[in-house]
Design an enzyme around this catalytic site. Structure first.
Site, PDB file in Angstrom:
ATOM      1  N   ASN A 140       0.791  -1.232   0.111  1.00 60.88           N
ATOM      2  CA  ASN A 140       0.006   0.402  -0.437  1.00 60.88           C
ATOM      3  C   ASN A 140       0.895   0.986   0.188  1.00 60.88           C
ATOM      4  OD1 ASN A 140      -2.714   1.320   0.267  1.00 60.88           O
ATOM      5  ND2 ASN A 140      -1.598   2.137   2.056  1.00 60.88           N
ATOM      6  N   GLU A 141       0.695   2.316  -0.762  1.00 63.15           N
ATOM      7  CA  GLU A 141       0.695   3.544  -0.685  1.00 63.15           C
ATOM      8  C   GLU A 141       2.425   4.354  -0.648  1.00 63.15           C
ATOM      9  OE1 GLU A 141      -1.292   6.096   1.460  1.00 63.15           O
ATOM     10  OE2 GLU A 141      -2.729   5.839   0.483  1.00 63.15           O
ATOM     11  N   ILE A 142       3.095   3.202  -2.061  1.00 59.71           N
ATOM     12  CA  ILE A 142       4.266   4.321  -1.620  1.00 59.71           C
ATOM     13  C   ILE A 142       4.805   4.921  -1.409  1.00 59.71           C
ATOM     14  CG2 ILE A 142       6.790   3.508  -3.054  1.00 59.71           C
ATOM     15  CD1 ILE A 142       5.672   1.335  -1.872  1.00 59.71           C
ATOM     16  N   HIS A 200      -4.987   6.271  -5.643  1.00 66.33           N
ATOM     17  CA  HIS A 200      -5.944   6.535  -4.451  1.00 66.33           C
ATOM     18  C   HIS A 200      -6.601   7.467  -5.024  1.00 66.33           C
ATOM     19  CE1 HIS A 200      -4.959   3.122  -1.705  1.00 66.33           C
ATOM     20  NE2 HIS A 200      -4.397   2.640  -2.446  1.00 66.33           N
TER      21      HIS A 200
END
Length: 342
Positions: A140-142, A200
């Site tokens: 999730n979400e580098i 996102h």
């Protein structure tokens, strides 16, 4: 652009075995989400859940599996199959990296931690691979742009190893700046037809995250509604975030925003998906529970129009609590209408 079949309209199970704060314990895991919740999600008319998982629930610091933690994934898979839902297993935190702690990022320079990461996915693939009802999201979400090349390298290696076990499993991969739309353009891995691109969307941040205590650049008492004029949104965004979000407003017609605001932003990602002939997936989107409910419903209606126009699969953040829980009391006055536009 391919479809993400079976994962078109979903919801996140945030806060269950991820982002638990002081509640990393069995009592919390056994009560936060139960079979009844999965049954309710099925009744909401959704087709899948995204299940965030923190490594420390299922893996020790030395890389060994924690079977009691894996049992919660097994339970969710079983419940989802019982109620006709698909499931996306999302590694929300790995040893050495989590999206919301800028100092906890040693993963990208530590081969041992990368080996543990690959091993974890190999083990998950052995249990759940090649099942059309289950997909995997690698991480999730580098965050920072400096991780771009390293993340492409790690993701490519991980895909290669998973493919030896699970050649047909859908693998969901996002890029830098917290799985931003722009981050999709910086991904460069060995593509195959079973990879899914993800981003996102919490834009505009001044609306969706107003009052969020973790966004320290926003004044705690700042409030706004939606929609607003482009000029007003740009002015407020610049006041609090400088030029960080200028790209949100590039090419947007002046006047009050509508669904075209989202279509314009999303096209950056869908263009990449079209070029690669891969599915595109918005793994998180939502509005904080201090925003006014009329503005919240307007936001959801407009983003839904954009999703539908561009055929983007998605999962709303989040099912309950986590400041975004759409089944919570704050959303009750608009709940029935909200379900129509997820």
């Amino acid at each position: 652009m391919r479809n993400f079949d079976g994962f078109y309209r979903g919801i996140n199970l945030g806060g269950w075995i991820s982002q638990c704060g002081p509640n990393y314990n069995e009592q919390h895991y056994m009560s936060f989400v139960t079979e009844d919740d999965i049954a309710k999600i099925a009744d909401m008319g959704l087709d899948h859940v995204r299940m965030p998982v923190d490594y420390n629930v299922i893996q020790t610091e030395d890389g060994e599996l924690i079977e009691s933690g894996m049992k919660h994934i097994e339970d969710c898979v079983s419940w989802c199959k019982k109620y006709g839902l698909n499931i996306l297993i999302d590694l929300h935190k790995t040893c050495g990296f989590i999206f919301d702690d800028p100092d906890y990022c040693g993963f990208f320079d530590d081969e041992k931690l990368q080996d543990q990461f690959v091993y974890l996915w190999q083990e998950i693939a052995k249990r759940y691979g090649n099942d059309e009802h289950i997909a995997f999201e690698l991480l999730n979400e580098i965050t920072d742009a400096r991780f771009t090349d390293k993340w492409n390298e790690i993701a490519s290696r991980t895909v290669k190893e998973i493919r030896k076990i699970a050649p047909t499993t859908k693998l969901v991969i996002g890029g830098i700046f917290n799985s931003s739309i722009y981050g999709v353009t910086k991904l460069d891995i060995a593509w195959d037809e079973n990879i899914v691109l993800t981003f996102h969307c919490y834009n505009p941040l001044v609306f969706t995250h107003q009052g969020a205590p973790w966004v320290d650049r926003l004044a705690p008492d700042y409030r706004t509604t939606f929609p607003q004029t482009v000029a007003k949104l740009r002015e407020d965004s610049t006041r609090y975030f400088g030029n960080d979000f200028d790209s949100e407003f590039e090419g947007i017609d002046e006047g009050t925003v509508d669904s075209g605001y989202f279509v314009k932003m999303f096209k950056v990602a869908t263009d990449v998906a079209e070029k690669l002939d891969l599915p595109i997936y918005c793994g998180e989107y939502g509005v904080i529970d201090v925003a006014d409910i009329e503005g919240t419903l307007n936001w959801f209606k407009m983003i839904n129009e954009a999703f539908e126009k561009l055929h983007i699969a998605r999962a709303v953040w989040s099912y309950k609590k986590m400041d975004f829980g759409i089944t919570d009391e704050h959303y009750a006055p608009i709940y029935n209408e909200l379900l129509k536009v997820l």
